[in-house]
Design a protein around this motif. Structure first.
Motif, PDB file in Angstrom:
ATOM      1  N   PRO A  23     -26.677 -43.037  43.827  1.00 33.02           N
ATOM      2  CA  PRO A  23     -27.706 -42.033  44.133  1.00 33.02           C
ATOM      3  C   PRO A  23     -27.505 -41.307  45.464  1.00 33.02           C
ATOM      4  N   GLN A  24     -26.890 -41.946  46.430  1.00 38.07           N
ATOM      5  CA  GLN A  24     -26.694 -41.298  47.724  1.00 38.07           C
ATOM      6  C   GLN A  24     -25.525 -40.312  47.728  1.00 38.07           C
ATOM      7  N   ARG A  25     -24.666 -40.416  46.728  1.00 40.73           N
ATOM      8  CA  ARG A  25     -23.521 -39.501  46.666  1.00 40.73           C
ATOM      9  C   ARG A  25     -23.513 -38.665  45.389  1.00 40.73           C
ATOM     10  N   THR A  26     -24.633 -38.628  44.706  1.00 38.62           N
ATOM     11  CA  THR A  26     -24.760 -37.800  43.511  1.00 38.62           C
ATOM     12  C   THR A  26     -25.646 -36.613  43.853  1.00 38.62           C
ATOM     13  N   HIS A  27     -25.078 -35.414  43.775  1.00 38.69           N
ATOM     14  CA  HIS A  27     -25.805 -34.184  44.100  1.00 38.69           C
ATOM     15  C   HIS A  27     -25.616 -33.227  42.923  1.00 38.69           C
ATOM     16  N   VAL A  28     -26.707 -32.676  42.437  1.00 40.64           N
ATOM     17  CA  VAL A  28     -26.644 -31.749  41.314  1.00 40.64           C
ATOM     18  C   VAL A  28     -27.052 -30.375  41.816  1.00 40.64           C
ATOM     19  N   MET A  29     -26.168 -29.404  41.582  1.00 40.82           N
ATOM     20  CA  MET A  29     -26.448 -28.024  41.972  1.00 40.82           C
ATOM     21  C   MET A  29     -26.480 -27.156  40.721  1.00 40.82           C
ATOM     22  N   TRP A  30     -27.363 -26.176  40.730  1.00 39.48           N
ATOM     23  CA  TRP A  30     -27.434 -25.214  39.635  1.00 39.48           C
ATOM     24  C   TRP A  30     -27.819 -23.865  40.211  1.00 39.48           C
ATOM     25  N   GLY A  31     -27.239 -22.824  39.661  1.00 35.57           N
ATOM     26  CA  GLY A  31     -27.561 -21.480  40.118  1.00 35.57           C
ATOM     27  C   GLY A  31     -27.676 -20.529  38.949  1.00 35.57           C
ATOM     28  N   THR A  32     -28.281 -19.389  39.212  1.00 36.63           N
ATOM     29  CA  THR A  32     -28.505 -18.394  38.174  1.00 36.63           C
ATOM     30  C   THR A  32     -27.289 -17.502  37.945  1.00 36.63           C
ATOM     31  N   THR A  33     -26.329 -17.537  38.852  1.00 36.33           N
ATOM     32  CA  THR A  33     -25.209 -16.599  38.815  1.00 36.33           C
ATOM     33  C   THR A  33     -24.510 -16.562  37.461  1.00 36.33           C
ATOM     34  N   LYS A  34     -24.040 -17.689  36.973  1.00 29.95           N
ATOM     35  CA  LYS A  34     -23.272 -17.697  35.729  1.00 29.95           C
ATOM     36  C   LYS A  34     -24.174 -17.818  34.497  1.00 29.95           C
ATOM     37  N   ASP A  35     -25.174 -18.670  34.566  1.00 29.83           N
ATOM     38  CA  ASP A  35     -26.017 -18.878  33.389  1.00 29.83           C
ATOM     39  C   ASP A  35     -26.845 -17.652  33.022  1.00 29.83           C
ATOM     40  N   PHE A  36     -27.188 -16.825  34.004  1.00 30.03           N
ATOM     41  CA  PHE A  36     -27.983 -15.636  33.724  1.00 30.03           C
ATOM     42  C   PHE A  36     -27.236 -14.336  34.006  1.00 30.03           C
ATOM     43  N   ALA A  37     -25.948 -14.432  34.315  1.00 27.57           N
ATOM     44  CA  ALA A  37     -25.109 -13.252  34.536  1.00 27.57           C
ATOM     45  C   ALA A  37     -25.683 -12.323  35.597  1.00 27.57           C
ATOM     46  N   ILE A  38     -26.191 -12.910  36.660  1.00 21.13           N
ATOM     47  CA  ILE A  38     -26.725 -12.110  37.770  1.00 21.13           C
ATOM     48  C   ILE A  38     -26.029 -12.531  39.065  1.00 21.13           C
ATOM     49  N   SER A  39     -24.756 -12.196  39.146  1.00 21.57           N
ATOM     50  CA  SER A  39     -23.934 -12.661  40.258  1.00 21.57           C
ATOM     51  C   SER A  39     -24.379 -12.127  41.612  1.00 21.57           C
ATOM     52  N   GLY A  40     -25.060 -11.009  41.661  1.00 22.56           N
ATOM     53  CA  GLY A  40     -25.515 -10.479  42.941  1.00 22.56           C
ATOM     54  C   GLY A  40     -26.714 -11.213  43.505  1.00 22.56           C
ATOM     55  N   ILE A  41     -27.364 -11.997  42.682  1.00 22.71           N
ATOM     56  CA  ILE A  41     -28.547 -12.737  43.108  1.00 22.71           C
ATOM     57  C   ILE A  41     -28.109 -14.147  43.475  1.00 22.71           C
ATOM     58  N   ARG A  42     -28.121 -14.443  44.735  1.00 26.13           N
ATOM     59  CA  ARG A  42     -27.681 -15.757  45.210  1.00 26.13           C
ATOM     60  C   ARG A  42     -28.866 -16.715  45.240  1.00 26.13           C
ATOM     61  N   PHE A  43     -29.118 -17.325  44.085  1.00 25.79           N
ATOM     62  CA  PHE A  43     -30.235 -18.261  43.967  1.00 25.79           C
ATOM     63  C   PHE A  43     -29.747 -19.520  43.277  1.00 25.79           C
ATOM     64  N   GLY A  44     -30.091 -20.652  43.835  1.00 23.83           N
ATOM     65  CA  GLY A  44     -29.696 -21.914  43.224  1.00 23.83           C
ATOM     66  C   GLY A  44     -30.620 -23.031  43.657  1.00 23.83           C
ATOM     67  N   THR A  45     -30.407 -24.176  43.061  1.00 28.54           N
ATOM     68  CA  THR A  45     -31.200 -25.353  43.391  1.00 28.54           C
ATOM     69  C   THR A  45     -30.264 -26.522  43.675  1.00 28.54           C
ATOM     70  N   LEU A  46     -30.769 -27.464  44.414  1.00 27.99           N
ATOM     71  CA  LEU A  46     -30.022 -28.674  44.734  1.00 27.99           C
ATOM     72  C   LEU A  46     -30.932 -29.868  44.511  1.00 27.99           C
ATOM     73  N   TYR A  47     -30.442 -30.830  43.753  1.00 29.48           N
ATOM     74  CA  TYR A  47     -31.163 -32.090  43.558  1.00 29.48           C
ATOM     75  C   TYR A  47     -30.327 -33.189  44.178  1.00 29.48           C
ATOM     76  N   THR A  48     -30.893 -33.880  45.138  1.00 33.25           N
ATOM     77  CA  THR A  48     -30.202 -35.006  45.770  1.00 33.25           C
ATOM     78  C   THR A  48     -31.233 -35.963  46.350  1.00 33.25           C
ATOM     79  N   LEU A  49     -30.871 -37.210  46.437  1.00 27.00           N
ATOM     80  CA  LEU A  49     -31.718 -38.206  47.082  1.00 27.00           C
ATOM     81  C   LEU A  49     -31.240 -38.500  48.500  1.00 27.00           C
ATOM     82  N   ASN A  50     -30.132 -37.886  48.891  1.00 32.11           N
ATOM     83  CA  ASN A  50     -29.532 -38.131  50.195  1.00 32.11           C
ATOM     84  C   ASN A  50     -30.242 -37.294  51.261  1.00 32.11           C
ATOM     85  N   GLN A  51     -30.959 -37.955  52.159  1.00 32.23           N
ATOM     86  CA  GLN A  51     -31.733 -37.253  53.189  1.00 32.23           C
ATOM     87  C   GLN A  51     -30.850 -36.479  54.168  1.00 32.23           C
ATOM     88  N   ASP A  52     -29.636 -36.946  54.422  1.00 34.67           N
ATOM     89  CA  ASP A  52     -28.732 -36.208  55.306  1.00 34.67           C
ATOM     90  C   ASP A  52     -28.328 -34.870  54.679  1.00 34.67           C
TER      91      ASP A  52
END
Length: 133
Positions: A23-52
């Motif tokens: 859990p401390q070294r598992t980080h999940v990132m997702w962004g709208t760039t490829k899934d929604f074909a909006i490369s000019g919009i820099r929006f994404g999310t990060l899921y991690t349990l690592n406080q650092d």
């Protein structure tokens, strides 16, 4: 994850697991760039349990935040799940599959090897046989 265009394949997220392997070294990132074909919009999310990692990314938010009007538009887009599931994803998958088929058929015709996959926007091509030295 939303770019799987082959019905015989299924995307499986690490977040579906009952327990994360590390859990401390598992980080999940997702962004709208490829899934929604909006490369000019820099929006994404990060899921991690690592406080650092959370602290490091949070320190960047002041300089790399997304403006209010764009947040509003993205929220409207992501709320419209019926349109996403019934219209956009179906159309996008059909177009991705058609583009992939076109490119890979041409590569086969030319005898150029490639790594065939059933998702994504990219085709990994091995140009070693066709490159000049």
């Amino acid at each position: 994850m939303l770019s799987v265009f082959d019905d015989s394949a299924t995307f499986h997220s690490v977040l579906e697991m009952e327990r994360l392997p590390d859990p401390q070294r598992t980080h999940v990132m997702w962004g709208t760039t490829k899934d929604f074909a909006i490369s000019g919009i820099r929006f994404g999310t990060l899921y991690t349990l690592n406080q650092d990692v959370i602290s490091a990314v949070a320190s960047l938010c002041y300089f790399h935040g997304i403006c209010g009007p764009m947040q509003y538009k993205l929220a409207q887009l992501l709320r419209d799940r019926d349109w996403i599931n019934q219209v956009f994803l179906r159309t996008n998958h059909d177009r991705l599959k058609a583009a992939h088929t076109f490119v890979t058929d041409e590569l086969k015709t030319l005898g150029v090897p490639f790594l065939n996959r059933n998702a994504g926007l990219f085709v990994w091509i091995d140009f070693r046989k066709v490159s000049s030295h």
